[in-house]
Design an enzyme around this catalytic site. Structure first.
Site, PDB file in Angstrom:
ATOM      1  N   LYS A 191      61.270  70.338  96.021  1.00  0.00           N
ATOM      2  CA  LYS A 191      61.764  68.965  95.869  1.00  0.00           C
ATOM      3  C   LYS A 191      60.603  68.056  95.484  1.00  0.00           C
ATOM      4  CE  LYS A 191      62.880  64.829  98.364  1.00  0.00           C
ATOM      5  NZ  LYS A 191      62.397  64.128  97.205  1.00  0.00           N
ATOM      6  N   GLY A 244      52.472  65.001 102.345  1.00  0.00           N
ATOM      7  CA  GLY A 244      52.976  63.634 102.419  1.00  0.00           C
ATOM      8  C   GLY A 244      52.444  62.939 103.655  1.00  0.00           C
ATOM      9  N   GLY A 249      55.493  64.542 108.257  1.00  0.00           N
ATOM     10  CA  GLY A 249      54.987  65.851 108.697  1.00  0.00           C
ATOM     11  C   GLY A 249      55.372  66.114 110.143  1.00  0.00           C
ATOM     12  N   CYS A 300      45.180  61.398  99.296  1.00  0.00           N
ATOM     13  CA  CYS A 300      45.139  61.668 100.739  1.00  0.00           C
ATOM     14  C   CYS A 300      43.706  61.783 101.237  1.00  0.00           C
ATOM     15  CB  CYS A 300      45.944  62.912 101.070  1.00  0.00           C
ATOM     16  SG  CYS A 300      45.530  64.292 100.009  1.00  0.00           S
ATOM     17  N   GLU A 397      45.758  54.603 107.241  1.00  0.00           N
ATOM     18  CA  GLU A 397      45.660  55.000 105.836  1.00  0.00           C
ATOM     19  C   GLU A 397      46.360  53.936 104.979  1.00  0.00           C
ATOM     20  OE1 GLU A 397      48.082  58.409 104.615  1.00  0.00           O
ATOM     21  OE2 GLU A 397      46.397  59.103 103.417  1.00  0.00           O
TER      22      GLU A 397
HETATM   23  P1  NDP Z   1      56.567  60.622 102.396  1.00  0.00           P
HETATM   24  O1  NDP Z   1      55.821  61.460 103.345  1.00  0.00           O
HETATM   25  O2  NDP Z   1      57.757  59.889 102.877  1.00  0.00           O
HETATM   26  O3  NDP Z   1      57.074  61.516 101.157  1.00  0.00           O
HETATM   27  C1  NDP Z   1      56.501  62.718 100.728  1.00  0.00           C
HETATM   28  C2  NDP Z   1      57.619  63.677 100.285  1.00  0.00           C
HETATM   29  O4  NDP Z   1      58.425  64.023 101.407  1.00  0.00           O
HETATM   30  C3  NDP Z   1      58.578  63.118  99.265  1.00  0.00           C
HETATM   31  O5  NDP Z   1      59.040  64.146  98.436  1.00  0.00           O
HETATM   32  C4  NDP Z   1      59.705  62.584 100.121  1.00  0.00           C
HETATM   33  O6  NDP Z   1      60.913  62.463  99.432  1.00  0.00           O
HETATM   34  C5  NDP Z   1      59.783  63.672 101.174  1.00  0.00           C
HETATM   35  N1  NDP Z   1      60.370  63.272 102.440  1.00  0.00           N
HETATM   36  C6  NDP Z   1      60.351  62.043 103.028  1.00  0.00           C
HETATM   37  N2  NDP Z   1      60.966  62.082 104.218  1.00  0.00           N
HETATM   38  C7  NDP Z   1      61.370  63.360 104.407  1.00  0.00           C
HETATM   39  C8  NDP Z   1      62.056  64.023 105.455  1.00  0.00           C
HETATM   40  N3  NDP Z   1      62.427  63.397 106.549  1.00  0.00           N
HETATM   41  N4  NDP Z   1      62.312  65.338 105.326  1.00  0.00           N
HETATM   42  C9  NDP Z   1      61.921  65.996 104.224  1.00  0.00           C
HETATM   43  N5  NDP Z   1      61.279  65.418 103.193  1.00  0.00           N
HETATM   44  C10 NDP Z   1      60.997  64.119 103.283  1.00  0.00           C
HETATM   45  O7  NDP Z   1      55.577  59.629 101.720  1.00  0.00           O
HETATM   46  P2  NDP Z   1      55.942  58.231 101.045  1.00  0.00           P
HETATM   47  O8  NDP Z   1      56.242  58.504  99.651  1.00  0.00           O
HETATM   48  O9  NDP Z   1      56.984  57.480 101.796  1.00  0.00           O
HETATM   49  O10 NDP Z   1      54.595  57.460 101.255  1.00  0.00           O
HETATM   50  C11 NDP Z   1      54.336  56.816 102.483  1.00  0.00           C
HETATM   51  C12 NDP Z   1      52.917  56.997 102.909  1.00  0.00           C
HETATM   52  O11 NDP Z   1      52.640  58.384 103.075  1.00  0.00           O
HETATM   53  C13 NDP Z   1      51.878  56.551 101.906  1.00  0.00           C
HETATM   54  O12 NDP Z   1      51.617  55.198 101.996  1.00  0.00           O
HETATM   55  C14 NDP Z   1      50.709  57.378 102.303  1.00  0.00           C
HETATM   56  O13 NDP Z   1      50.048  56.754 103.378  1.00  0.00           O
HETATM   57  C15 NDP Z   1      51.314  58.676 102.761  1.00  0.00           C
HETATM   58  N6  NDP Z   1      51.286  59.711 101.730  1.00  0.00           N
HETATM   59  C16 NDP Z   1      50.373  60.672 101.827  1.00  0.00           C
HETATM   60  C17 NDP Z   1      50.289  61.637 100.850  1.00  0.00           C
HETATM   61  C18 NDP Z   1      49.284  62.707 100.916  1.00  0.00           C
HETATM   62  O14 NDP Z   1      48.969  63.287  99.882  1.00  0.00           O
HETATM   63  N7  NDP Z   1      48.765  63.045 102.067  1.00  0.00           N
HETATM   64  C19 NDP Z   1      51.154  61.628  99.680  1.00  0.00           C
HETATM   65  C20 NDP Z   1      52.146  60.582  99.696  1.00  0.00           C
HETATM   66  C21 NDP Z   1      52.177  59.661 100.685  1.00  0.00           C
HETATM   67  P3  NDP Z   1      61.265  61.065  98.692  1.00  0.00           P
HETATM   68  O15 NDP Z   1      60.237  60.894  97.645  1.00  0.00           O
HETATM   69  O16 NDP Z   1      62.609  61.320  98.148  1.00  0.00           O
HETATM   70  O17 NDP Z   1      61.209  59.979  99.721  1.00  0.00           O
END
Ligand code: NDP
Length: 823
Positions: A191, A244, A249, A300, A397
């Protein structure tokens, strides 16, 4: 502007990359379908979402929004494909992966343009960093597919893998996940993030081009609440790989607890960028640009905390401001642009909110004098000084182009500040004194440490976090174990399920009901009750009562509760008592284990010597330990003696491994080397299995301490006396106080306390499925690593199941130290 004027100002002119090929490809394909079984299919719910171009704020494409029915379809396709793909020879998989890498290169420009359009990141980055690295991951992992049979003997794929990726490096994160999974023979449902699906869809087209068998890779676009959650909870998915936010997580950890799904989580960070006063400050400034303004800071492992030695702080800040003044922000497709757009209005708002909070909390904010474009979602590079380490902007972050700067005076203070975070993803250390840099690198709790460089990645070198930055590694050989498991585990799990089913079909019988232990105890070879070396010699005098206490901080201490619990032999007769441990005993044990942290930095030679010494002392009391095992378990004399022998051999094995599980040196494509060092995790809580009271205990404690961890152990609740008998062996073997702490009592109550404890870094639990689930759930608090048995028994006597690299991997986390060289 005429040529003379250009010479005068030396201003960059616009150098735009054409958007047309990307836009044409989108137009040709939209509305995009879901990619299942190598076909484009309409979403079951007929819903679509819009993808926005962040640099204009205008709609770019319509992509399908999958629902849980589509997840079922895709997982079924992946399951069916697994039957074949999981058995496909490594060489065949390698050929497909090689073809994928080739096709990525052939479409590299289109992929780069699509990525910039969809995500807002500068074309310079997508063209020169993201896409070449994507190809590199497929080439590198094609090699592992080829070598799997020789290099990973006894391993097999995990099965159907669910992969959830973020929007900050859409295609690169896809490659980090799909390449090793394919190499190991898994099938995939992936996804993409809802904001950035386009390059994943182009990748799907590449799958068709190379003729990858249907169902091996399936791509479902859509919303987290529909696709992500359904994938995480799907009963036929064997593993979830996620990158993410830490919050999501944590929710994935909770949702999968007790399900037996393997998970790997790559989460957030607040990485330090440490500058000592002898660093080359001009290089440092360019390093900072790459650390925090690369990808608009939406990285990240962004170096978002600048830690400067106090005496150079003013000079460095002045140079940084000057450099910031010359950064160019704007159209991501302009090749001369340094900073592109923020991915979404939501992210932009969140960055602004945190920046406002920083100002309110008293930090001093500085931004360059130029203005951002008014169209699209842009945020200027931002520098905070006068920041106190406890403030929100120093801890949270921000995931944007915002740098917070602090100062330190001594190297120790730098390390303390660097580690003052709940995260542990990466760090940069800048100094011309290589001795100082290499002294600091191991002291920082982070998965990657870059010396005089930053944000370097390569497929050969693992990447992943310590602490709340998650667990599991992506890249390198260590990353492969996220997608492979020992073949015996799959077989043991299946046999266990069959056994459970037939027991419940026949009606469960206790050992006493079927008389089996009765028979075993009556055997000629058995030790009889009382034949434990204390009774029988003095028929007149009663034996001296021996009540084992707790073993905490190298001392035998009474249980805080003041209660004891009875220990029974295999016939149900009381053979002794052990202390009833409680929350306070665990707390004291964890404290003692932390205080013994120096164990990790001692020499491996010294640790090996101590393990040999423990084996020697156990061997001196072999007979007594065998009697105790027989008494507790009702096994035969020969079996008990064998258990002790295997325990001694196991101590020898880990003494041997101590100075041989050393890590590797990678040679990524740069002038330099990457040291991949397996490091101790810290404090490990261990709940021992019921069976094999001595061997189970030794098999778990020995690898943990061999690798430099300190442990808090809950011995087998049924037969704890073999572990408590070890106190004296440990006390006489030069083991420093606090390295091994033993708390007897109820396994589940005590495990819960350990799993909840924020100062425990990993929790191992070998017991019933419900207990495993509780441990996994509780571990989400500080995202500690877990290793649980899911109620499956393990053949502890066998080398292949009872010892080896699986135990060493669980005892370590790999730190990659990047050391470029050359002037
Ligand atoms: P998320 O953790 O929400 O999203 C990352 C991925 O997980 C996306 O594909 C999202 O789908 C999916 N997702 C979200 N919620 C769920 C769930 N409950 N179960 C399964 N999959 C899920 O990150 P955000 O995009 O909301 O960003 C928010 C914050 O996260 C950022 O400001 C940053 O601080 C952090 N982040 C960290 C990253 C890293 O590389 N460590 C990368 C991205 C964000 P969808 O896109 O459809 O919401």
């Amino acid at each position: 502007m005429n040529i003379m004027e250009i010479f005068d100002t030396m201003e960059y002119g616009p150098a735009p990359e054409a958007a047309n090929p990307g836009l044409a490809w989108i137009k040709e394909h939209q509305p995009f379908g879901l990619f299942i079984n190598n076909k484009w299919v309409k979403p079951a719910g007929k819903q679509y979402i819009e993808s926005i171009n962040p640099s204009t704020g205008k709609p770019l494409a319509r992509v399908a929004a999958a629902s849980s029915a589509d997840v079922d379809r895709a997982v079924a396709a992946a399951r069916a494909a697994f039957e074949m793909w999981g058995k496909t020879p490594g060489h065949v998989r390698a050929r497909y992966m090689y073809a994928i890498a080739r096709h990525i290169q052939k479409h590299s420009r289109l992929l780069a343009v699509l990525e910039s359009l969809d995500n807002g990141k500068p074309i310079r980055e997508t063209r020169d960093i993201d896409i070449p690295l994507v190809a590199r991951h497929f080439y590198y992992n094609a090699g592992w597919a080829q070598l799997m049979e020789q290099e990973m003997v006894g391993f097999e794929p995990v099965g159907v893998v669910g992969q959830i990726i973020p929007w900050n490096f859409p295609l690169l994160m896809l490659a980090w996940k799909i390449a090793p999974a394919l190499a190991m023979g898994n099938t995939i449902v992936l996804k993409p993030a809802r904001y950035t699906s386009l390059t994943a869809l182009k990748f799907a087209e590449i799958m068709q081009e190379v003729g990858l068998p249907p169902g091996v890779v399936n791509i479902l676009t859509g919303e987290a609440s529909q696709v992500g959650e359904a994938l995480v909870r799907h009963p036929d998915v064997n593993k979830i790989a996620f990158t993410g936010s830490t919050d999501v997580g944590r929710s994935i950890r909770r949702a999968t607890a007790g399900s037996g799904k393997k998970i790997s989580l790559e989460l957030g960070g607040k990485s330090p960028f440490i500058v000592f006063d002898d660093a080359d400050l001009d290089s440092v400034v360019e390093g900072v640009v790459d650390a925090i303004w690369f990808n608009q800071g939406q990285v990240c492992c962004a170096g978002s905390r600048l830690l400067m030695q106090e005496n150079i702080a003013d000079r460095l800040i002045a140079k940084l401001r000057e450099r910031m003044e010359h950064l160019r922000i704007g159209d991501p497709l302009d090749k001369a642009v340094d900073i592109g757009a923020i991915v979404s209005p939501g992210q932009l708002k969140e960055i602004q909110r945190l920046v406002n909070q920083g100002v309110e909390e008293g930090a001093q904010m500085w931004q360059p004098s130029w203005a951002c474009p008014t169209e699209g979602y842009f945020f200027p590079p931002t520098l905070f000084t006068n920041v106190s380490p406890a403030t929100t902007i120093a801890q949270v972050e921000i995931f944007g182009p915002v740098l917070v700067a602090m100062t330190f005076r001594t190297p120790d203070e730098a390390v303390a500040l660097a580690n003052n975070t709940r995260y542990g993803l990466a760090a940069s250390v800048w100094s011309e004194n290589i001795n100082l840099a290499l002294d600091i690198a191991p002291k920082i709790k982070a998965g990657s440490v870059w010396v005089n460089c930053t944000n370097l990645f390569d497929a050969s070198s693992g990447f992943g976090g310590y602490r709340e930055s998650g667990f599991g590694r992506e890249g390198g050989k260590e990353g492969l174990y996220e997608y492979a498991q020992p073949a015996w585990k799959t077989k043991a799990a299946q046999e266990f399920l069959i056994a459970i089913e037939s027991t419940s079909a026949n009606g469960a019988k206790s050992a006493h009901e079927d008389g089996s232990d009765e028979q075993s105890l009556a055997g000629e070879d058995n030790y009889q009750y009382g034949d434990d070396g204390t009774n029988g010699y003095h028929p007149v005098l009663p034996a001296i009562d021996r009540t084992p206490k707790m073993f905490i901080g190298g001392k035998q201490v009474r249980p805080d509760s003041g209660y004891s619990r009875d220990v029974y032999d295999a016939r149900g007769r009381v053979i002794g008592q052990v202390g009833e441990g409680n929350r306070k005993d665990i707390r004291n044990a964890v404290e003692a284990a932390h205080a013994a942290g120096g164990w990790a930095i001692g020499t491996t030679h010294n640790r090996a010597q101590i393990l040999y010494y423990i084996a020697e002392n156990l061997s001196a009391r072999e007979d007594e330990f065998a009697r105790r095992v027989a008494l507790q378990t009702g096994c035969t004399r020969a079996d008990a003696a064998n258990e002790v022998q295997v325990a001694i051999s196991r101590l020898f094995s880990y003494a041997a491994w101590t100075d041989k599980y050393e890590g590797v040196v990678h040679r990524p494509p740069l002038r330099g080397a990457v040291l991949a060092l397996p490091e101790a995790i810290g404090v490990i809580g261990i709940a021992c299995p019921d069976e094999y009271p001595l061997l189970g205990f030794i098999s778990l404690v020995a690898p943990a301490i061999a690798m430099g961890n300190t442990v808090v152990v809950i011995p087998s609740p049924q037969s704890p006396l073999s572990a408590t008998d070890c106190y004296q062996v440990l006390e006489t073997s030069d083991l420093p106080a606090g390295v091994v702490n033993i708390v007897t009592g109820d396994r589940d109550t005590l495990s819960q306390v350990l799993a909840d404890h924020d100062d425990v870094d990993s929790m191992w639990y070998f017991g019933p499925l419900e207990g495993c689930q509780r441990v996994e759930l509780a571990s989400a608090g500080n995202m500690k690593r877990t290793w649980v048995s899911y109620g499956h028994p393990r053949a502890w006597l066998e080398t292949v199941q009872g010892e080896g690299q699986e135990f060493l991997r669980e005892s370590t986390q790999v730190k990659n130290i990047w050391i470029p060289y050359g002037e």
